[in-house]
Design an enzyme around this catalytic site. Structure first.
Site, PDB file in Angstrom:
ATOM      1  N   ASN A  42       0.388  -1.330   0.101  1.00  0.00           N
ATOM      2  CA  ASN A  42       0.131   0.028  -0.121  1.00  0.00           C
ATOM      3  C   ASN A  42       0.757   0.966  -0.055  1.00  0.00           C
ATOM      4  OD1 ASN A  42       0.896  -0.757   2.673  1.00  0.00           O
ATOM      5  ND2 ASN A  42      -1.004   0.303   3.226  1.00  0.00           N
ATOM      6  N   GLU A  44       0.480   5.270   0.310  1.00  0.00           N
ATOM      7  CA  GLU A  44      -0.761   6.485   0.559  1.00  0.00           C
ATOM      8  C   GLU A  44      -0.245   8.312   0.289  1.00  0.00           C
ATOM      9  OE1 GLU A  44      -1.221   6.078   5.160  1.00  0.00           O
ATOM     10  OE2 GLU A  44      -1.743   4.489   5.155  1.00  0.00           O
ATOM     11  N   CYS A  53      -4.431   0.622  -2.187  1.00  0.00           N
ATOM     12  CA  CYS A  53      -4.208  -0.732  -2.123  1.00  0.00           C
ATOM     13  C   CYS A  53      -2.861  -1.241  -2.040  1.00  0.00           C
ATOM     14  CB  CYS A  53      -5.445  -1.313  -1.847  1.00  0.00           C
ATOM     15  SG  CYS A  53      -6.563  -1.109  -0.309  1.00  0.00           S
ATOM     16  N   GLU A  55      -2.888  -4.918  -2.629  1.00  0.00           N
ATOM     17  CA  GLU A  55      -3.534  -5.953  -3.582  1.00  0.00           C
ATOM     18  C   GLU A  55      -3.744  -5.010  -5.461  1.00  0.00           C
ATOM     19  OE1 GLU A  55      -5.065  -5.258  -0.693  1.00  0.00           O
ATOM     20  OE2 GLU A  55      -5.780  -6.230  -0.017  1.00  0.00           O
ATOM     21  N   CYS A  86     -10.693  -5.924   0.884  1.00  0.00           N
ATOM     22  CA  CYS A  86     -11.173  -4.616   1.337  1.00  0.00           C
ATOM     23  C   CYS A  86     -12.615  -5.100   0.059  1.00  0.00           C
ATOM     24  CB  CYS A  86     -10.171  -2.912   1.692  1.00  0.00           C
ATOM     25  SG  CYS A  86     -10.204  -1.795  -0.453  1.00  0.00           S
ATOM     26  N   CYS A  89     -10.833  -3.793  -3.689  1.00  0.00           N
ATOM     27  CA  CYS A  89      -9.919  -4.708  -4.030  1.00  0.00           C
ATOM     28  C   CYS A  89     -10.742  -5.974  -4.392  1.00  0.00           C
ATOM     29  CB  CYS A  89      -9.073  -4.648  -2.821  1.00  0.00           C
ATOM     30  SG  CYS A  89      -7.616  -3.238  -2.995  1.00  0.00           S
TER      31      CYS A  89
HETATM   32  N1  THU Z   1      -5.500  -1.592   2.523  1.00  0.00           N
HETATM   33  C1  THU Z   1      -4.868  -2.140   1.542  1.00  0.00           C
HETATM   34  O1  THU Z   1      -3.514  -1.663   1.436  1.00  0.00           O
HETATM   35  N2  THU Z   1      -5.753  -3.085   1.387  1.00  0.00           N
HETATM   36  C2  THU Z   1      -6.929  -3.493   1.694  1.00  0.00           C
HETATM   37  O2  THU Z   1      -7.089  -4.631   1.313  1.00  0.00           O
HETATM   38  C3  THU Z   1      -7.331  -2.874   3.271  1.00  0.00           C
HETATM   39  C4  THU Z   1      -5.922  -1.586   2.853  1.00  0.00           C
HETATM   40  C5  THU Z   1      -4.540  -0.751   3.565  1.00  0.00           C
HETATM   41  C6  THU Z   1      -5.069   1.287   2.737  1.00  0.00           C
HETATM   42  C7  THU Z   1      -4.152   1.899   3.489  1.00  0.00           C
HETATM   43  O3  THU Z   1      -3.049   2.714   3.706  1.00  0.00           O
HETATM   44  C8  THU Z   1      -4.458   1.220   5.161  1.00  0.00           C
HETATM   45  O4  THU Z   1      -4.488  -0.205   4.565  1.00  0.00           O
HETATM   46  C9  THU Z   1      -5.507   1.221   6.262  1.00  0.00           C
HETATM   47  O5  THU Z   1      -6.363   1.399   5.380  1.00  0.00           O
END
Ligand code: THU
Length: 127
Positions: A42, A44, A53, A55, A86, A89
């Site tokens: 991930n 940000e 994310c 994935e 999530c 994804c």
């Molecule tokens: N995140 C992912 O990388 N994958 C997911 O399926 C859910 C959330 C990340 C996004 C963000 O940087 C952090 O987790 C918190 O939400």
């Protein structure tokens, strides 16, 4: 490539996570029908909604390399056991599932858990 090897690559990818805002690192590694693997983490942004994310980062690399059929994806977070994808994804993974389906692999205390995308996203949207 067995699922533990795929998880080991997801664990490696999580180390590159750029997550200064949530402090929630995620790594993923997927396996395609052609036997290739692609990792993602991930990343940000100070404009929070732009976060990508792990994935979808991995899926993007696979697509950019010409791959279209994903057999499995391992997902790892040092912050949480069984870090499931999530909803967004799940929909993206559903788009690129292989003809035999797509296994989502997460890590628990002692063993790997395997859940088909068809279980995690029943009746996913299709055109
Ligand atoms: N995140 C992912 O990388 N994958 C997911 O399926 C859910 C959330 C990340 C996004 C963000 O940087 C952090 O987790 C918190 O939400």
């Amino acid at each position: 490539m067995d699922y533990q090897e795929l998880m080991d690559k997801a664990i490696e990818a999580a180390k590159n996570s750029y997550s200064p805002y949530s402090k929630f690192a995620v790594g993923a590694c997927l396996l395609t029908e052609n036997g290739k693997t692609y990792s993602g983490c991930n990343f940000e942004n100070s404009s929070f909604g732009l976060t990508i994310c792990a994935e979808r980062n991995a899926v993007g690399s696979a697509i950019a390399d010409g791959e279209r059929k994903i057999k499995a994806i391992a997902i790892y977070s040092p912050n949480q056991k069984h870090c499931y994808p999530c909803g967004a994804c799940r929909q993206v993974l559903n788009e690129f599932k292989s003809d035999s389906g797509l296994d989502v692999i997460t890590e628990g205390d002692t063993d790997l858990e395997i859940a088909p995308i068809s279980f995690l996203l029943p009746e996913g949207f299709n055109l």
